[in-house]
Design a protein around this motif. Structure first.
Motif, PDB file in Angstrom:
ATOM      1  N   LEU A  83     -43.892  77.867  27.670  1.00  0.00           N
ATOM      2  CA  LEU A  83     -44.610  76.781  28.332  1.00  0.00           C
ATOM      3  C   LEU A  83     -44.157  76.619  29.782  1.00  0.00           C
ATOM      4  CD1 LEU A  83     -46.616  74.464  28.163  1.00  0.00           C
ATOM      5  CD2 LEU A  83     -44.821  73.037  27.169  1.00  0.00           C
ATOM      6  N   LEU A  84     -42.880  76.801  30.027  1.00  0.00           N
ATOM      7  CA  LEU A  84     -42.375  76.719  31.401  1.00  0.00           C
ATOM      8  C   LEU A  84     -42.973  77.814  32.287  1.00  0.00           C
ATOM      9  CD1 LEU A  84     -38.565  75.994  30.835  1.00  0.00           C
ATOM     10  CD2 LEU A  84     -40.278  74.427  31.783  1.00  0.00           C
ATOM     11  N   MET A  85     -43.284  78.958  31.692  1.00  0.00           N
ATOM     12  CA  MET A  85     -43.822  80.086  32.449  1.00  0.00           C
ATOM     13  C   MET A  85     -45.343  80.020  32.605  1.00  0.00           C
ATOM     14  SD  MET A  85     -41.073  81.663  33.107  1.00  0.00           S
ATOM     15  CE  MET A  85     -39.373  81.775  32.512  1.00  0.00           C
ATOM     16  N   ALA A  86     -46.006  79.194  31.826  1.00  0.00           N
ATOM     17  CA  ALA A  86     -47.468  79.186  31.775  1.00  0.00           C
ATOM     18  C   ALA A  86     -48.083  78.744  33.101  1.00  0.00           C
ATOM     19  CB  ALA A  86     -47.936  78.273  30.650  1.00  0.00           C
ATOM     20  N   GLN A  87     -49.137  79.468  33.522  1.00  0.00           N
ATOM     21  CA  GLN A  87     -49.852  79.157  34.764  1.00  0.00           C
ATOM     22  C   GLN A  87     -51.300  78.742  34.510  1.00  0.00           C
ATOM     23  OE1 GLN A  87     -48.485  79.165  37.960  1.00  0.00           O
ATOM     24  NE2 GLN A  87     -46.583  79.348  36.805  1.00  0.00           N
ATOM     25  N   GLY A  88     -51.728  78.771  33.261  1.00  0.00           N
ATOM     26  CA  GLY A  88     -53.111  78.424  32.955  1.00  0.00           C
ATOM     27  C   GLY A  88     -53.367  76.933  32.979  1.00  0.00           C
ATOM     28  N   ALA A  89     -54.635  76.577  33.094  1.00  0.00           N
ATOM     29  CA  ALA A  89     -55.019  75.162  33.047  1.00  0.00           C
ATOM     30  C   ALA A  89     -54.823  74.592  31.644  1.00  0.00           C
ATOM     31  CB  ALA A  89     -56.476  75.000  33.479  1.00  0.00           C
ATOM     32  N   TYR A  90     -54.931  75.465  30.643  1.00  0.00           N
ATOM     33  CA  TYR A  90     -54.768  75.057  29.251  1.00  0.00           C
ATOM     34  C   TYR A  90     -53.800  76.014  28.564  1.00  0.00           C
ATOM     35  CZ  TYR A  90     -58.855  72.281  30.397  1.00  0.00           C
ATOM     36  OH  TYR A  90     -59.714  71.395  31.004  1.00  0.00           O
ATOM     37  N   VAL A  91     -53.209  75.533  27.485  1.00  0.00           N
ATOM     38  CA  VAL A  91     -52.166  76.296  26.793  1.00  0.00           C
ATOM     39  C   VAL A  91     -52.496  76.390  25.306  1.00  0.00           C
ATOM     40  CG1 VAL A  91     -49.731  76.343  26.145  1.00  0.00           C
ATOM     41  CG2 VAL A  91     -50.391  75.572  28.434  1.00  0.00           C
ATOM     42  N   TYR A  92     -52.327  77.591  24.779  1.00  0.00           N
ATOM     43  CA  TYR A  92     -52.497  77.796  23.335  1.00  0.00           C
ATOM     44  C   TYR A  92     -51.301  78.579  22.804  1.00  0.00           C
ATOM     45  CZ  TYR A  92     -54.395  79.048  18.803  1.00  0.00           C
ATOM     46  OH  TYR A  92     -54.571  79.184  17.451  1.00  0.00           O
ATOM     47  N   PHE A  93     -50.758  78.121  21.680  1.00  0.00           N
ATOM     48  CA  PHE A  93     -49.626  78.784  21.033  1.00  0.00           C
ATOM     49  C   PHE A  93     -50.136  79.577  19.833  1.00  0.00           C
ATOM     50  CE2 PHE A  93     -47.953  74.938  23.038  1.00  0.00           C
ATOM     51  CZ  PHE A  93     -46.878  75.436  23.757  1.00  0.00           C
ATOM     52  N   LEU A  94     -49.886  80.885  19.849  1.00  0.00           N
ATOM     53  CA  LEU A  94     -50.355  81.772  18.785  1.00  0.00           C
ATOM     54  C   LEU A  94     -49.157  82.399  18.078  1.00  0.00           C
ATOM     55  CD1 LEU A  94     -52.627  83.389  17.331  1.00  0.00           C
ATOM     56  CD2 LEU A  94     -52.529  85.021  19.236  1.00  0.00           C
ATOM     57  N   ASP A  95     -49.174  82.415  16.762  1.00  0.00           N
ATOM     58  CA  ASP A  95     -48.098  83.051  16.008  1.00  0.00           C
ATOM     59  C   ASP A  95     -48.238  84.563  16.069  1.00  0.00           C
ATOM     60  OD1 ASP A  95     -47.010  80.630  15.356  1.00  0.00           O
ATOM     61  OD2 ASP A  95     -47.812  80.566  13.321  1.00  0.00           O
TER      62      ASP A  95
END
Length: 345
Positions: A83-95
Motif C-alpha cells: 500500500l505504501l508503494m501504490a501509485q494508483g487512484a484505487y487499490v485492490y488486494f489479491l491473494d
C-alpha cells in the motif's frame, strides 16, 4: 516508479509466500485485465520456494509489474508495504493463489469512479448482504487510495491471521457511507489444503489466542473515534459474524474451549455493545446470535440452538415440497437454491 505512474487507475497488491504453484496464473489474470493502465505490486514475504524467480520474470517484460522482497513478517506487513508503494487512484488486494475475471477491475473501477465512492463491494455473494456489511475479505473490496490515506492509522494488523482482513475492512467500513456495489465482479477462488481459512479451522489454539487481541484492537478503535452509540450495530454484527459464526460454531473445539470462547465474546458484547444497542438494532441480529447473548453458558445456548436448527430445517423441507409446484425449471432451481441457503439444508 516514475511520474507517469500517477495516471495509474488501480494498483493491485499481491502478497506472495511460497506460491510458486499458483502465482503465474494469478499475475497473468491481472495482466489480462481490460482496464488500463494498472500496476501490479508483488511483495514477497520471504518465500523459500521459487516464487521470487517467477515474480521477477514478470518485471523484466512488463513495466507495470514491481517486485519487492521482505524478510518473512506475515501477510499484513506485506499488504501494508504494498500500500505504501501504490501509485494508483484505487487499490485492490489479491491473494497469490487466486485469479480474477478479465472485466473484474474495469467493472469495479467504473462503479467507484462514477460517484467517487470510498470503496466498492465486489461479487454477488457480498453485495446481497448490503447494507448489513460488517467486514469483507480482501477479494470483495476495492478502495479509493485517498480514503485509505485519510485513515492511515487503520492498517492490516501485524501478527494477526486469520481475521486480519476482517479487522481492516470493519474499521474502514465504520468510517464511511460512500459505498458502491459491483455484483458482476467474478473472482476465481482456488481451494487447496494450505489455504489460511482452512488451516485456521484446524489450528484452533493459535486462533483462540488471537481473539483477545482482536477485541483490544476493536475496543481501542471505537474509543478513539467515539463511534458509540452510532456504530453499535456495526460492531454487534462483527461479533456475530467473526468470533461467533466463524469461530465458535465452525471450529472443532473442546467443551472447555467452547465455554471459554463463549464467555469471552459475551463479556466483550456486554461491555462494549449491549449498553448502546437499541431494541430495533438487536432485532436485526440473527436469531442464533440473539439466543447466544441471552444464554448463561454454551451448554444452555447449544440446547436452544439445536431446537432452532431443527425448526429451521423442517420449514425448509416444507418449502422444498412447495417448490415442485413451480412450473418453470429456471425459477424452480433458483427458488430451491434460496431455500437451501436460508434454511441450511
Amino acid at each position: 516508479m516514475d511520474t507517469a505512474s500517477l495516471s495509474i487507475k488501480v494498483s493491485v497488491i499481491i502478497p506472495v509466500y511460497n506460491a510458486a504453484d499458483f502465482i503465474q496464473e494469478t499475475i497473468q489474470s491481472v495482466l489480462d485485465q481490460q482496464l488500463k493502465p494498472i500496476e501490479i505490486i508483488l511483495v514477497d514475504d520471504g518465500s523459500t520456494d521459487n516464487s521470487a524467480e517467477l515474480c521477477k520474470a514478470y518485471t523484466s517484460g512488463n513495466e507495470n509489474v514491481y517486485y519487492y522482497h521482505q524478510e518473512n513478517a506475515g501477510v499484513s506487513v506485506a499488504r501494508n508495504k504494498g500500500l505504501l508503494m501504490a501509485q494508483g487512484a484505487y487499490v485492490y488486494f489479491l491473494d497469490s493463489d487466486d485469479s480474477i475475471d478479465a472485466s473484474f477491475l474495469s467493472s469495479s473501477y467504473e462503479q467507484l469512479s462514477h460517484n467517487q465512492e470510498d470503496l466498492v463491494i465486489i461479487g454477488e455473494a457480498y453485495t446481497k448482504r448490503f447494507p448489513q456489511v460488517m467486514a469483507l475479505p480482501t477479494c470483495a473490496a476495492m478502495w479509493r487510495k485517498e480514503f485509505l490515506q485519510q485513515h492511515g492509522g487503520i492498517q492490516f494488523p501485524e501478527g494477526i491471521q486469520p481475521c486480519e482482513d476482517g479487522l481492516f475492512s470493519h474499521q474502514l467500513l465504520a468510517m464511511t457511507n460512500k459505498i458502491a456495489l459491483n455484483s458482476a465482479g467474478i473472482y476465481h477462488y482456488r481451494q487447496h489444503e494450505k489455504q489460511n481459512h482452512i488451516r485456521s479451522l484446524v489450528e484452533v489454539d493459535s486462533v483462540l489466542a488471537q481473539i483477545p487481541i482482536w477485541f483490544d484492537i476493536l475496543r481501542n478503535f471505537y474509543n478513539k473515534h467515539k463511534l458509540m452509540p452510532k456504530k453499535a450495530l456495526h460492531l454487534a454484527l462483527f461479533l456475530e459474524h467473526e468470533p461467533f459464526e466463524f469461530r465458535l460454531l465452525k471450529m472443532q473445539l473442546t467443551l472447555a474451549q467452547q465455554e471459554s470462547l463463549t464467555q469471552l465474546i459475551k463479556k466483550f458484547y456486554q461491555e462494549q455493545v449491549q449498553p448502546y444497542l437499541t431494541k430495533e438494532d438487536f432485532n436485526r441480529l440473527s436469531k442464533p446470535f440473539q439466543l447466544f447473548v441471552q444464554s448463561s453458558n454454551f451448554e444452555n445456548f447449544q440446547k436452544y440452538y439445536l431446537q432452532y436448527l431443527n425448526g429451521l430445517r423442517t420449514r425448509g423441507k416444507v418449502y422444498m415440497l412447495l417448490a415442485r409446484l413451480i412450473m418453470l425449471p429456471k425459477k424452480r432451481r433458483k427458488f430451491r437454491k434460496q431455500i437451501i441457503e436460508k434454511y441450511k439444508l
